[in-house]
Design a protein around this motif. Structure first.
Motif, PDB file in Angstrom:
ATOM      1  N   ILE A   6       0.846  -1.193   0.000  1.00 33.05           N
ATOM      2  CA  ILE A   6       0.000   0.000   0.000  1.00 33.05           C
ATOM      3  C   ILE A   6       0.883   1.246   0.000  1.00 33.05           C
ATOM      4  CG2 ILE A   6      -1.944  -1.167   1.115  1.00 33.05           C
ATOM      5  CD1 ILE A   6      -1.098   0.056   3.756  1.00 33.05           C
ATOM      6  N   ASP A  10      -1.194   5.840   3.021  1.00 31.96           N
ATOM      7  CA  ASP A  10      -2.126   4.884   3.637  1.00 31.96           C
ATOM      8  C   ASP A  10      -1.457   4.142   4.795  1.00 31.96           C
ATOM      9  OD1 ASP A  10      -4.120   5.578   1.895  1.00 31.96           O
ATOM     10  OD2 ASP A  10      -3.783   3.896   0.522  1.00 31.96           O
ATOM     11  N   HIS A  13      -1.256   6.386   7.880  1.00 29.13           N
ATOM     12  CA  HIS A  13      -2.584   6.477   8.493  1.00 29.13           C
ATOM     13  C   HIS A  13      -2.884   5.232   9.326  1.00 29.13           C
ATOM     14  CE1 HIS A  13      -6.876   7.098   9.036  1.00 29.13           C
ATOM     15  NE2 HIS A  13      -7.109   5.918   8.458  1.00 29.13           N
ATOM     16  N   ARG A 199      -5.363  -3.351   5.298  1.00 32.03           N
ATOM     17  CA  ARG A 199      -6.609  -2.622   5.050  1.00 32.03           C
ATOM     18  C   ARG A 199      -7.176  -2.110   6.374  1.00 32.03           C
ATOM     19  NH1 ARG A 199      -6.643  -7.281   2.038  1.00 32.03           N
ATOM     20  NH2 ARG A 199      -6.692  -6.995  -0.226  1.00 32.03           N
ATOM     21  N   GLU A 200      -7.794  -0.952   6.311  1.00 32.73           N
ATOM     22  CA  GLU A 200      -8.305  -0.346   7.538  1.00 32.73           C
ATOM     23  C   GLU A 200      -9.388  -1.195   8.186  1.00 32.73           C
ATOM     24  OE1 GLU A 200      -9.280   4.076   9.295  1.00 32.73           O
ATOM     25  OE2 GLU A 200      -9.250   3.765   7.121  1.00 32.73           O
TER      26      GLU A 200
END
Length: 325
Positions: A6, A10, A13, A199-200
């Protein structure tokens, strides 16, 4: 490892969100492409809030120092909390002739390394490391698919006062119920799982587990038993130590296809992208390099052929599978 896939923005974050929600141990390696650089960007101004471990694949002192200094520069720090020998084919020890354990000791004396660890996929090397008394941590594959021998290895680290870092807690994606995996790990206070997150929504799921820890239920135990019956044995763990393949085969994906097709919606894998990957299996040179490098001693060329045949059988009936949903 997954943050290689990623963007830097990202990644920062996700890492900030993880830290803000109580996750403070982060594991990377010199050879995870830009992973160290991304951790450095995220934590250079929060260094006192995190524990960072990274790894060296060095087998010579000069390479050890080069990799350590590169890691420190990319991580934007003066020290590594835990520095690990990365899956060596032998257990580094003082006086073994390689000089790399002595280099590690010197790095500790200089304050550039605080603690010494080792990672491995080989049972014999892992056991030797535990019994040597030279390491504070062992990182080894561990999940609810663990064999009796792997469970014994984990317990031996506890008996020797070592930390056990569990990689591949979801068995490289084959375990598809995170709450069950989390509840299983929570039974062992000496085990620190490192969940691969990119992934969040995955991060949010594990944050929710911290707030409301899953507890093993009868339903979870039944799922574990079913998965053990289906997955234990000669299956590819996806560690990728067989790579690179001289024929360009993406072995870690192709060699688990028959399991993926049984554990995920068919649409995820019965598509043109994976069709092209599986077609590369026909280019196998039968050179045996993958078999020689596999830490689990799998007959990789034969497994690839079995996976290819299984995939093509599913591909021939993909329209039927689509109608079934």
């Amino acid at each position: 490892m997954p943050i290689q896939r990623i963007s830097k923005a990202d990644t920062v974050h996700l890492l900030h969100k993880a830290l803000d929600h109580g996750m403070y141990y982060f594991d990377t390696a010199r050879f995870y492409t830009d992973s160290e650089e991304k951790l450095g960007e995220a934590f250079h101004d929060r260094r006192d809030k995190v524990i960072i471990s990274t790894k060296t694949g060095a087998t010579k002192p000069e390479d050890f120092w080069d990799q350590l200094h590169t890691s420190l520069r990319l991580l934007r720090t003066d020290y590594v909390d835990l520095y690990q020998f990365h899956n060596p084919s032998f257990c580094p020890k003082p006086g073994d002739g390689s000089g790399i354990y002595e280099a590690m000791q010197e790095a500790v004396r200089q304050g550039k390394v605080l603690h010494i660890g080792i990672t491995n996929h080989r049972m014999a090397v892992a056991r030797e490391a535990v019994e040597s008394g030279l390491y504070e941590t062992l990182q080894f594959p561990f999940s609810y698919l663990a064999s009796d021998e792997e469970m014994s290895l984990m317990q031996s680290t506890v008996d020797h006062g070592m930390g056990f870092i569990a990689m591949k807690g979801l068995a490289g994606g084959l375990i598809n119920h995170a709450a069950t995996a989390y509840a299983f790990m929570a039974q062992f206070p000496g085990v620190e799982p490192i969940w691969g997150i990119q992934r969040e929504r995955e991060l949010d799921e594990f944050i929710s587990f911290q707030d409301n820890p899953p507890v093993l239920t009868d339903e979870m135990r039944a799922r574990i038993e079913k998965d053990r019956q289906e997955l234990c044995g000669d299956f590819c763990r996806g560690c990728a130590y067989c790579q690179p393949c001289p024929a360009g085969i993406e072995i870690e994906s192709c060699n688990r296809m028959y399991l993926f097709l049984r554990r995920a919606p068919y649409s995820v894998y019965l598509n043109e992208e994976f069709y092209e990957k599986m077609q590369k299996v026909k280019d196998c040179l039968q050179c045996g390099r993958c078999r020689e490098k596999c830490p689990y001693h799998l007959d990789t060329p034969n497994l690839l052929k079995r996976n290819y045949d299984d995939f093509m059988e599913h591909w021939a009936h993909k329209e039927d599978f689509s109608r079934q949903g």
